[in-house]
Enzyme design. Structure first.
Site, mmCIF file in Angstrom:
data_model
loop_
_atom_site.group_PDB
_atom_site.id
_atom_site.type_symbol
_atom_site.label_atom_id
_atom_site.label_comp_id
_atom_site.label_asym_id
_atom_site.label_seq_id
_atom_site.Cartn_x
_atom_site.Cartn_y
_atom_site.Cartn_z
ATOM 1 N N ASP A 125 0.822 -1.223 0.000
ATOM 2 C CA ASP A 125 0.000 0.000 0.000
ATOM 3 C C ASP A 125 0.850 1.264 0.000
ATOM 4 O O ASP A 125 0.414 2.301 0.511
ATOM 5 C CB ASP A 125 -0.917 0.039 1.238
ATOM 6 C CG ASP A 125 -1.927 -1.084 1.248
ATOM 7 O OD1 ASP A 125 -2.201 -1.634 0.173
ATOM 8 O OD2 ASP A 125 -2.443 -1.407 2.328
ATOM 9 N N CYS A 161 -19.861 -12.721 2.985
ATOM 10 C CA CYS A 161 -19.326 -13.555 1.900
ATOM 11 C C CYS A 161 -19.279 -15.029 2.305
ATOM 12 O O CYS A 161 -18.641 -15.391 3.300
ATOM 13 C CB CYS A 161 -17.924 -13.087 1.514
ATOM 14 S SG CYS A 161 -17.176 -14.067 0.188
#
Length: 382
Positions: A141, A255
């Site tokens: 990141d 999910c």
């Protein structure tokens, strides 16, 4: 860079994956640098303004989809997976208790950036010991990198409709990191997508930030609003944020593939006592020194004390009515910055509205009881 024949490169690739496992990565994959198919979708996403205040998403142009422009000479990217699902995450318990603060579970422990980058660097150095002139650079990141596209191409998993990487054995509770190298290693195969017709993540998103499968409007995303958004949180999303004061896990919670996720072995990712399941009022009472002390080494520290208070003020506005909450908000208002004050005023209004509603409900119930009492005393033919 030393020259290798095909068999030597195959052997080195196998060794790299073994070294990665020794360093604590759950999975290591390798891909080439052709991400050209992602350029058009990326540009369309940027053109629609879906990146919000994240100007760094557009500042580098298409470099994000061209690894060899970011680090000239790069011909392969090594993608790694590091699981972070903490034990006793108490997702539902905390979300249901509106007086408690919900913090995205990845942020309850140590900041993963330095840990993951240090291990990637060790992996690069290990590879360099086999080929002295190797050029490499680790990323976590920290630069314009399409980490999910890379992970998909390297066989780590497929990109889910919520835009995160999903793995059959690990769900999506993991961090990703990348090691750019100039060594033509054999590449791994892309994983077949397995979301099928499932729309669970789109349906459950509190702010409907997943505007279509695989496309997230960051400006609506609670993670963006509570972490990346520097100014005021738009009023239209404040009630929808609920008690989520740093990030959101809803699309991952729903999910189906996350039922297969394993608890992390990394002690650094286990929840810190001062952050897990704490009352909103208790966290709101932290002054800046306390905030800095309790978030040392945590990803949370990056938003600073002001935005921390901003987020918690929204949570307090969404909490059940409490005279203690109103009192705490009014006290904090005296020394609040302009940004925090705006959210405190909003929170007080929400609390006062709930107070009036409770008064009306109580009054109506008393009236109903009185009517029933009168009716019981009336003659049948009255």
């Amino acid at each position: 860079m030393s020259s290798f024949n095909t068999l030597e490169l195959l052997s080195l690739a196998e060794n790299i994956k073994a070294w990665g496992k020794e360093l604590g990565f759950q999975q290591v994959g390798i891909c080439d640098v052709d991400l050209s198919r992602h350029e058009t979708p990326l540009q369309e996403w940027l053109n629609k303004g879906f990146s919000g205040e994240m100007n760094y998403m557009s500042e580098h142009g298409m470099k994000r989809a061209r690894p060899d422009e970011l680090l000239p000479g790069t011909v392969r990217v090594i993608s790694v997976r590091l699981d972070y699902l903490p034990p006793d995450a108490e997702f539902a318990k905390t979300l249901k208790n509106k007086n408690q603060a919900y913090i995205s579970r990845y942020a309850l422990g140590r900041d993963y950036h330095k840990l993951l980058r240090a291990r990637l660097k060790k992996l690069g150095e290990k590879i360099r010991s086999e080929c002295q002139h190797l050029n490499f650079r680790p990323f976590v990141d920290s630069a314009p990198v399409l980490e999910h596209a890379i992970a998909e191409k390297a066989g780590i998993g497929w990109t889910g409709k919520h835009s995160l990487t999903i793995n059959k054995e690990a769900g999506s509770w993991f961090f990703l990191g990348e090691l750019f190298i100039d060594l033509p290693l054999p590449i791994d195969q892309k994983v077949e997508e397995n979301c099928g017709s499932c729309q669970a993540c789109l349906t459950i998103c509190p702010t409907q930030a997943i505007v279509e499968p695989y496309v997230v409007d960051a400006r609506r995303c609670i993670s963006y609003l509570t972490i990346e958004q520097k100014g005021a949180i738009p009023e239209e999303y404040r009630k929808l944020i609920g008690n989520r004061i740093y990030g959101c896990d809803d699309c991952q919670l729903i999910c189906p593939w996350n039922r297969y996720a394993s608890i992390t072995d990394e002690k650094d990712f286990h929840p810190r006592q001062q952050l897990m399941g704490k009352e909103l009022l208790a966290l709101f009472a932290w002054d800046e020194n306390t905030f800095l002390k309790n978030t040392e080494g945590s990803a949370i520290r990056r938003i600073g004390h002001e935005r921390w208070q901003r987020n918690i003020a929204v949570g307090l506005g969404n909490a059940p009515y409490s005279a203690d909450i109103i009192a705490a908000l009014e006290v904090a208002l005296k020394n609040a910055s302009e940004l925090v004050a705006e959210h405190i005023h909003w929170a007080i209004e929400q609390q006062e509205d709930k107070s009036l509603f409770l008064e009306e409900v109580t009054e109506n119930r008393l009236t109903e009881r009185l009517i029933r009492s009168i009716e019981k005393g009336l003659p049948r033919d009255a």
